[in-house]
Scaffold this active site. Structure first.
Site, short mmCIF file in Angstrom:
data_model
loop_
_atom_site.label_atom_id
_atom_site.label_comp_id
_atom_site.label_asym_id
_atom_site.label_seq_id
_atom_site.Cartn_x
_atom_site.Cartn_y
_atom_site.Cartn_z
N GLY A 182 4.44 -2.50 -9.19
CA GLY A 182 5.38 -1.72 -8.39
C GLY A 182 6.81 -2.13 -8.65
CB SER B 9 9.56 1.84 -10.47
OG SER B 9 8.81 2.06 -11.65
CG ASP C 119 -6.83 -4.17 -8.70
OD1 ASP C 119 -7.07 -5.06 -7.86
OD2 ASP C 119 -6.10 -3.18 -8.47
CD GLU D 209 -3.31 -6.26 -7.41
OE1 GLU D 209 -2.87 -5.77 -6.34
OE2 GLU D 209 -3.39 -5.62 -8.46
CG HIS E 40 0.53 0.56 -6.72
ND1 HIS E 40 0.78 0.06 -7.97
CD2 HIS E 40 -0.40 -0.26 -6.16
CE1 HIS E 40 0.03 -1.02 -8.16
NE2 HIS E 40 -0.68 -1.24 -7.07
CG ASP F 44 -1.66 -1.45 -14.94
OD1 ASP F 44 -1.80 -2.60 -14.50
OD2 ASP F 44 -0.96 -0.58 -14.39
CG HIS F 45 -3.94 -1.13 -11.35
ND1 HIS F 45 -4.32 -1.90 -10.27
CD2 HIS F 45 -2.59 -1.06 -11.31
CE1 HIS F 45 -3.24 -2.29 -9.61
NE2 HIS F 45 -2.18 -1.79 -10.22
CG ASN G 269 2.76 -3.87 -14.19
OD1 ASN G 269 2.98 -4.82 -14.94
ND2 ASN G 269 1.55 -3.49 -13.88
CB ILE G 270 8.33 -0.06 -15.59
CG1 ILE G 270 9.14 -1.33 -15.32
CG2 ILE G 270 9.20 1.19 -15.44
CD1 ILE G 270 10.14 -1.65 -16.40
#
Length: 315
Positions: free
Chosen positions: A211, A213, A103, A133, A179, A81-82, A254-255
């Site tokens: 983001g 969550s 990213d 992204e 985020h 990720d990222h 994404n979590i």
């Protein structure tokens, strides 16, 4: 069972979404894999560059490999990720990931295309899928800090050119999430008009929601009751918004922040209410159980429970 994110997204598009869960320790990995085996839900286990620096890439990959053996009925992909250009290249070379994110969203549109296209070419040679992204999310998470004034929504009129020129496999879009734990200033929520136009321009193409969550208010209240000082106005993505986003082509959600909040709540309450104890296994086990329960609920919400069976038939 390790599967391609392409297979995951082809199967879920418009029907359910795949939970993509950031992990950085053993408790999370146990909780995630255990929940997936119990529920029969496919998922993506993902690590960030910061998590790799914290635990060491070999340690993280070894724990994920071990979990796949302990929970043999799971169906999942492994995602970086990222990543910036260097991180993404490391992920491609590692032999661990079958999906990486590049990213370059803070770059200009043309520079983002150039950097992403280069990573895609290198990844596809090794049959590794690439998430890109377009647009910028604000917030603070890991070593990522983006001020609110820098935030910009994804422009629908750019997505066709971007995907065509980069050949990326999925696209993370900025449509109102952020985020970290301090989300949705002003209560804007997801911008479904933008999502709708992106889907119209990229029919059938998998979109990613960073983001994702919830930032549960009860978790924050319990943390603060046990000595924390988190802001009570933090707000994440509501259940209704997540399920609605699936209809607009969002395949991967994404979590990360919710995992941090559960860890904080479990450990703060342990030290506040059991001050005579010092065995880290006690809160560690509690966190595994709490995280497992949370993931089971998330699989239900995203409608992925029981969907692993169809993916096991893919050759």
């Amino acid at each position: 069972m390790l599967v391609s994110t392409k297979d995951l997204f082809d199967a879920c598009y418009g029907k359910y979404a795949i939970a993509a869960v950031n992990v950085w320790d053993m408790q999370q990995i146990h909780g995630l894999f255990c929940a997936a085996q119990k529920s029969g839900a496919p998922f993506i286990v993902q690590t960030t560059p910061v998590a790799r620096n914290y635990a060491h890439p070999l340690m993280l990959s070894s724990m994920i490999e071990a979990a796949a053996k302990i929970y043999p009925d799971t169906v999942f992909a492994i995602h970086l990720d990222h990543g910036n250009r260097e991180h993404a290249q490391e992920g491609i070379n590692s032999g661990v990931y079958n999906s990486v994110m590049i990213d370059a969203s803070n770059e200009s549109f043309r520079a983002n295309i150039s950097i992403t296209r280069d990573i895609v070419k290198k990844a596809h040679v090794k049959d590794i899928r690439v998430e890109a992204e377009l647009g910028v999310l604000s917030g603070v998470e890991d070593d990522l800090t983006v001020e609110g004034w820098m935030e910009r929504y994804t422009r629908p009129d750019e997505v066709e050119e971007f995907v065509a020129e980069t050949s990326c496999d999925s696209l993370a879009v900025a449509v109102g999430t952020s985020h970290g734990a301090y989300k949705f200033a002003g209560g804007r929520g997801l911008q479904f008009d933008i999502l709708s136009e992106i889907q119209e321009r990229l029919p059938g193409f998998p979109l990613v929601l960073h983001g994702g969550s919830e930032v549960n208010r009860e978790e924050i209240q319990r943390i603060n009751a046990a000595g924390g000082q988190l802001g009570i106005d933090a707000k994440g993505v509501s259940d209704e918004e997540l399920t609605k986003a699936i209809e607009y082509g969002v395949c991967k959600i994404n979590i990360a922040t919710d995992a941090r909040l559960i860890w904080t709540r479990v450990n703060r309450e342990f030290f506040k209410y059991a001050p005579a104890q010092f065995d880290p296994i006690v809160p560690g086990k509690s966190y595994m159980e709490a995280f497992e329960a949370f993931i089971l609920e998330k699989f239900e919400l995203l409608k992925s429970t029981g969907k692993s069976k169809q993916l096991k038939n893919i050759k």
